[in-house]
Scaffold this motif. Structure first.
Motif, PDB file in Angstrom:
ATOM      1  N   GLY A  14     -40.709 -18.362  50.816  1.00 44.48           N
ATOM      2  CA  GLY A  14     -41.181 -17.111  51.397  1.00 44.48           C
ATOM      3  C   GLY A  14     -42.415 -16.597  50.689  1.00 44.48           C
ATOM      4  O   GLY A  14     -42.576 -15.394  50.477  1.00 44.48           O
ATOM      5  N   ALA A  15     -43.329 -17.523  50.352  1.00 50.08           N
ATOM      6  CA  ALA A  15     -44.451 -17.190  49.468  1.00 50.08           C
ATOM      7  C   ALA A  15     -45.732 -16.828  50.200  1.00 50.08           C
ATOM      8  O   ALA A  15     -46.767 -16.644  49.559  1.00 50.08           O
ATOM      9  CB  ALA A  15     -44.710 -18.356  48.511  1.00 50.08           C
ATOM     10  N   ILE A  19     -43.425 -10.135  48.180  1.00 52.32           N
ATOM     11  CA  ILE A  19     -42.959 -10.459  46.838  1.00 52.32           C
ATOM     12  C   ILE A  19     -43.158 -11.939  46.527  1.00 52.32           C
ATOM     13  O   ILE A  19     -43.550 -12.301  45.410  1.00 52.32           O
ATOM     14  CB  ILE A  19     -41.485 -10.051  46.676  1.00 52.32           C
ATOM     15  CG1 ILE A  19     -41.364  -8.523  46.655  1.00 52.32           C
ATOM     16  CG2 ILE A  19     -40.874 -10.649  45.408  1.00 52.32           C
ATOM     17  CD1 ILE A  19     -39.941  -8.002  46.689  1.00 52.32           C
ATOM     18  N   GLY A  20     -42.898 -12.818  47.494  1.00 55.62           N
ATOM     19  CA  GLY A  20     -43.077 -14.242  47.258  1.00 55.62           C
ATOM     20  C   GLY A  20     -44.500 -14.583  46.892  1.00 55.62           C
ATOM     21  O   GLY A  20     -44.761 -15.380  45.974  1.00 55.62           O
ATOM     22  N   ARG A  21     -45.444 -14.007  47.610  1.00 54.84           N
ATOM     23  CA  ARG A  21     -46.862 -14.246  47.296  1.00 54.84           C
ATOM     24  C   ARG A  21     -47.189 -13.756  45.886  1.00 54.84           C
ATOM     25  O   ARG A  21     -47.853 -14.463  45.117  1.00 54.84           O
ATOM     26  CB  ARG A  21     -47.744 -13.538  48.317  1.00 54.84           C
ATOM     27  CG  ARG A  21     -49.223 -13.604  47.981  1.00 54.84           C
ATOM     28  CD  ARG A  21     -50.096 -12.946  49.029  1.00 54.84           C
ATOM     29  NE  ARG A  21     -51.501 -13.071  48.662  1.00 54.84           N
ATOM     30  CZ  ARG A  21     -52.508 -12.817  49.486  1.00 54.84           C
ATOM     31  NH1 ARG A  21     -52.254 -12.410  50.729  1.00 54.84           N
ATOM     32  NH2 ARG A  21     -53.746 -12.964  49.078  1.00 54.84           N
ATOM     33  N   GLU A  25     -48.562 -16.122  42.829  1.00 53.64           N
ATOM     34  CA  GLU A  25     -49.848 -15.861  42.173  1.00 53.64           C
ATOM     35  C   GLU A  25     -49.675 -15.593  40.687  1.00 53.64           C
ATOM     36  O   GLU A  25     -50.480 -16.054  39.866  1.00 53.64           O
ATOM     37  CB  GLU A  25     -50.532 -14.682  42.860  1.00 53.64           C
ATOM     38  CG  GLU A  25     -51.002 -15.001  44.276  1.00 53.64           C
ATOM     39  CD  GLU A  25     -51.578 -13.820  45.026  1.00 53.64           C
ATOM     40  OE1 GLU A  25     -52.312 -14.045  46.006  1.00 53.64           O
ATOM     41  OE2 GLU A  25     -51.292 -12.659  44.627  1.00 53.64           O
ATOM     42  N   ARG A  26     -48.625 -14.877  40.326  1.00 55.09           N
ATOM     43  CA  ARG A  26     -48.425 -14.547  38.904  1.00 55.09           C
ATOM     44  C   ARG A  26     -48.029 -15.778  38.106  1.00 55.09           C
ATOM     45  O   ARG A  26     -48.511 -15.992  36.993  1.00 55.09           O
ATOM     46  CB  ARG A  26     -47.338 -13.474  38.792  1.00 55.09           C
ATOM     47  CG  ARG A  26     -47.274 -12.836  37.407  1.00 55.09           C
ATOM     48  CD  ARG A  26     -48.472 -11.938  37.171  1.00 55.09           C
ATOM     49  NE  ARG A  26     -48.489 -11.422  35.804  1.00 55.09           N
ATOM     50  CZ  ARG A  26     -49.141 -11.992  34.785  1.00 55.09           C
ATOM     51  NH1 ARG A  26     -49.821 -13.110  34.978  1.00 55.09           N
ATOM     52  NH2 ARG A  26     -49.117 -11.447  33.593  1.00 55.09           N
ATOM     53  N   LEU A  27     -47.148 -16.606  38.655  1.00 51.89           N
ATOM     54  CA  LEU A  27     -46.737 -17.825  37.960  1.00 51.89           C
ATOM     55  C   LEU A  27     -47.915 -18.778  37.786  1.00 51.89           C
ATOM     56  O   LEU A  27     -48.089 -19.396  36.727  1.00 51.89           O
ATOM     57  CB  LEU A  27     -45.603 -18.500  38.724  1.00 51.89           C
ATOM     58  CG  LEU A  27     -44.252 -17.770  38.701  1.00 51.89           C
ATOM     59  CD1 LEU A  27     -43.307 -18.375  39.735  1.00 51.89           C
ATOM     60  CD2 LEU A  27     -43.620 -17.826  37.314  1.00 51.89           C
TER      61      LEU A  27
END
Length: 266
Positions: A14-15, A19-21, A25-27
């Protein structure tokens, strides 16, 4: 601190948005190679391309998390491309609101299929690859404040997110008993501005003003219900997910990370 998940391989479902996006991006910004999956291929490819344009590592795969065959295909693709998997973020979910006496059985089942069966299938198929590295890993299942407390007209959604909460704890104990060094935790967002709210609060109709309508409605909800008095951003959840994915949380498993501005304790 930079490089908190350097060299790790992460799969985020669900990226393509919300939230998934933010998690993907943060990881990626902290050094992981992130495999994004979603049903929205255009948006998913765009997010992956945006990550890559910053010199970070990301790829995109189409996935319906309710389809077991597709889970097997995605995990095999990750294995062939990277040889390992260290982080699984089971984020894909839908939110369907409405009175329990008006909700159709088909909608109830669809919500359970995405929110619960999708998480089950993710753990079932990803865990063997995570274990295979011998280095352990982190599974992060996206629940909700609605998985901790009831909410009127959200019976089906609360049921699904409550199931994710206890499923997570059970798998955490199973992994601990196996001594596989895999940690399993759930994250419980409160009022976070994401498209999932459109189907819950009825702001998902056609037109360019959907986002402003959603924002105004959530501002009012958060102001009334949240002790901190304002709604959260997907990046607030991504920071918690990053912590659970990193070695900083090496002694945390079976836990509930609640990120809700105090909503659940009011």
């Amino acid at each position: 601190m930079a490089g908190r998940v350097e060299g790790k391989v992460a799969l985020v479902t669900g990226a393509a948005s919300g939230i998934g996006r933010a998690c993907a991006e943060r990881l990626a910004a902290e050094g992981a190679h992130v495999v994004l999956t979603d049903l929205s291929d255009g948006a998913g490819h765009e997010v992956a391309a945006g990550i890559a344009s910053r010199g970070e590592n990301a790829s995109y795969l189409h996935q319906d998390v309710t389809d077991e065959a597709q889970w097997a295909e995605v995990i095999e693709a990750v294995r062939k491309a990277h040889g390992r998997l260290d982080i699984l973020v089971n984020n894909a979910g839908i939110g369907l609101g409405g009175s329990v006496i008006e909700m159709s059985l088909s909608d109830f089942r669809r919500q359970m299929a995405v929110n619960v069966e999708g998480v089950f299938l993710g753990v079932k198929h990803a865990l063997p690859l995570i274990r295979a590295s011998g280095d352990g890993g982190s599974i992060i299942n996206m629940s909700s404040v609605a998985g901790l407390k009831g909410a009127a007209s959200l019976a089906g959604y609360c049921a699904s997110k409550g199931a994710v909460r206890l499923f997570t704890k059970s798998v955490a104990l199973e992994c601990a008993a196996a001594q596989d060094k895999v940690r399993v935790n759930s994250v419980h967002p409160g009022i976070i501005e994401t498209p999932i709210w459109d189907t819950i609060i009825g702001t998902g109709g056609p037109g360019a003003n959907v986002a402003p309508q959603r924002a105004a409605t959530l501002d009012a909800m958060a102001g009334a219900a949240t002790p901190l008095g304002f709604k959260g951003d997907p990046s607030d959840i991504a920071e918690g997910v990053l912590w659970l994915a990193s070695n900083e949380s090496r002694y945390v498993t079976g836990a509930e990370l609640v990120i809700d501005g105090g909503l659940s304790v009011r």
